[in-house]
Design an enzyme around this catalytic site. Structure first.
Site, PDB file in Angstrom:
ATOM      1  N   GLU A   1      -4.688   2.345  -4.452  1.00  9.39           N
ATOM      2  CA  GLU A   1      -3.221   2.386  -4.379  1.00  9.39           C
ATOM      3  C   GLU A   1      -2.647   1.112  -3.785  1.00  9.39           C
ATOM      4  O   GLU A   1      -1.472   1.072  -3.407  1.00  9.39           O
ATOM      5  CB  GLU A   1      -2.770   3.598  -3.548  1.00  9.39           C
TER       6      GLU A   1
ATOM      7  N   ASN B   1      -2.469  12.812  -3.402  1.00 12.23           N
ATOM      8  CA  ASN B   1      -3.466  13.304  -4.368  1.00 12.23           C
ATOM      9  C   ASN B   1      -3.931  14.710  -4.003  1.00 12.23           C
ATOM     10  O   ASN B   1      -4.151  15.547  -4.888  1.00 12.23           O
ATOM     11  CB  ASN B   1      -4.649  12.354  -4.430  1.00 12.23           C
TER      12      ASN B   1
ATOM     13  N   ASP C   1      -1.925   9.379 -10.522  1.00 14.08           N
ATOM     14  CA  ASP C   1      -1.926   8.291 -11.515  1.00 14.08           C
ATOM     15  C   ASP C   1      -0.519   8.018 -12.028  1.00 14.08           C
ATOM     16  O   ASP C   1      -0.112   6.867 -12.197  1.00 14.08           O
ATOM     17  CB  ASP C   1      -2.846   8.658 -12.683  1.00 14.08           C
TER      18      ASP C   1
ATOM     19  N   ASP D   1       0.852  -1.187   0.000  1.00 17.99           N
ATOM     20  CA  ASP D   1       0.000   0.000   0.000  1.00 17.99           C
ATOM     21  C   ASP D   1       0.888   1.237   0.000  1.00 17.99           C
ATOM     22  O   ASP D   1       1.889   1.309   0.741  1.00 17.99           O
ATOM     23  CB  ASP D   1      -0.919   0.018   1.224  1.00 17.99           C
TER      24      ASP D   1
END
Length: 500
Positions: free
Chosen positions: A413, A377, A386, A369
């Site tokens: 993620e 983000n 991305d 993770d």
């Protein structure tokens, strides 16, 4: 000169007609080849579906046998067995019910709502297990349910006493409506046919005309006698003895069970598009010949027009082939990271767990993770997020050791790396290498105390895998280890054995 002009126009017209016939012949051959590929793919998909369906049922029977061997057939053991039967019957849509019988064929317990005492000592599957010491699964013949009128097949295994003598049978009844419903989802045209049959020749499921053919025998048909009964798989074009239709056919036997699948598409339907193109081409050539006969001066213009048309047709065909290849790849690939997608991961995990169980080998799973990815983000935007995942995906690909290892995007993620035949220690080394490789990317992350993007990883391994191990257990343990790594400060690797 006039005769020369007429001769030249006639020669050009003849050349056009000849070239068009050749093109149509090649297009017809290509259409048949494409249909053969499609029918072979459908047959492989149906073979895999049937094999997996019976395998999951068989695995549930193995678990029940383990329960009986552990707890016996006393009230407590039978109570636990009834609960397990009910849970598996609800979990597996193909299973109509489970049944257990003693060495005399008398009912011990079943998963039906109303328990009915019965004796099955005259049933084929019971006599088979009573007379054969093998502990392998046995797929029995068709049986019609006396209550519902539906057709079922049985998958059964032998029960033994501690001294190895026959102790009874545990059996799962599979509803053929499950297969029929699945086969109805395939577009095989109006004249297409799908069979699921036994290697002895008995038809289990047929689409269409299910009720009319269930239980019938194909043993005397040419396709079964000359092809299906002799080869593990194959492609053949034959004329049906039932409706005189010529069909392009693929068949494939199951790998682990005495069944086969058979898919046939109508050759006439497969070539219907080609026939329409042929008619259009014929009309075009007729108009062209008439035009050239009257207006010879427009010959060059017509040739150029035809050339442009052929280029457009080739480009359209190439675009369609490229689109089909892309769709096949996207079905099992995550579009963002280039790793396997969740569907691919789930299929691979089930397959590798079954293989590890058969081989008594280890199976490891790494759950990864990205640390504080939401903050990433929020700070840099979703487009940057991305790109971050794409870089991490490329890094994970580089660390994969063998062709059998699988790296997948599990969700958001979170990534997963499946490592067949790998113990916990080796998986820890790989996970640490992954963590260091991603850390070395030095992707700036102002929201992470260390200043760059890092990951946390959780690991678990089945050593060796057992028949009662479930994919959910391995995922849950690795995920809990990942949570522990997060709890301990992130940017580290934690194994399931480290959990308190």
């Amino acid at each position: 000169m006039a005769n020369l002009a007429i001769g030249f126009i006639l020669l050009v017209c003849a050349l056009f007609i000849a070239l068009d016939l050749i093109q149509l012949g090649l297009a017809r051959k290509q259409q048949i080849n494409d249909t053969n590929v499609a029918v072979a793919n459908i047959a492989r998909a149906l073979q895999r579906h049937a094999d997996d369906t019976l395998k999951s049922t068989d695995v549930s029977l193995i678990g029940m046998i383990k329960l009986i061997e552990t707890e016996g057939t006393g009230p407590r053991g039978l109570g636990h067995l009834a609960t397990l039967m009910s849970q598996n019957a609800n979990a597996l849509p193909q299973v109509h019910a489970y049944f257990a019988y003693d060495e005399h064929g008398r009912s011990l317990v079943d998963s039906t709502p109303l328990y009915v005492q019965q004796n099955v000592s005259d049933r084929d599957y019971f006599m088979f297990h009573r007379n054969n010491p093998s502990r392998d699964a046995y797929v029995g013949p068709l049986i019609k349910n006396r209550t519902t009128g539906s057709w079922i097949i049985t998958v059964s295994r032998r029960l033994d006493h501690p001294d190895g003598s026959f102790a009874g049978v545990i059996m799962a009844a599979l509803d053929l409506e499950y297969f029929k419903t699945f086969y109805d989802t395939f577009d095989i045209g109006k004249e297409g046919v799908i069979f699921l049959g036994m290697n002895k020749g008995t038809v289990l499921v047929r689409r269409p005309l299910y009720e009319q053919y269930v239980g019938k025998s194909m043993i005397d048909t040419p396709i079964f006698r000359d092809h299906v009964s002799k080869n593990a798989s194959g492609l053949v074009t034959f004329r049906s003895t039932i409706d005189n239709q010529i069909r392009l056919t693929a068949y494939d036997h199951l790998q682990h069970y005495p069944l086969y699948v058979f898919v046939a598409l109508s050759k006439e339907e497969a070539l219907s598009g080609w026939v329409e193109d042929t008619i259009m081409h014929a009309c075009g050539i007729a108009i062209l010949v008439l035009t050239l006969s009257l207006l010879g001066l427009r010959l060059v213009r017509q040739i150029k027009l035809r050339a442009r048309t052929e280029v457009s047709l080739r480009e359209a065909r190439d675009s369609l082939n490229e689109l089909n290849a892309t769709l096949q790849r996207l079905a099992l690939e995550d579009g963002l990271t280039g790793l396997a997608n969740r569907r691919h991961f789930d299929l691979a995990l089930q397959e590798e767990l079954s293989r590890a169980t058969r081989n008594a080998s280890s199976l490891a799973l790494i759950m990864i993770d990205v640390d504080r990815f939401k903050q990433y983000n929020d700070i840099y935007g979703h487009a940057a997020g991305d790109e971050c995942l794409r870089q991490i995906g490329r890094a994970v690909k580089k660390v994969q050791r063998r062709s059998g290892d699988l790296a997948a995007r599990y969700g958001g993620e979170e990534l997963a790396v499946l490592l067949p035949d790998t113990n916990l220690a080796a998986a820890l080394g790989i996970a640490e290498q992954l963590r260091q490789t991603i850390d070395a990317l030095q992707i700036a992350h102002a929201g992470n105390p260390i200043g760059n993007v890092t990951v946390s990883a959780g690991i678990d391994a089945l050593m060796p895998a057992r028949a009662d191990d479930l994919p959910e257990t391995l995922i849950r343990q690795a995920d809990q280890a990942l949570y522990q790594a997060k709890k301990q400060g992130r940017n580290q690797v934690c194994a399931a054995t480290d959990l308190a």
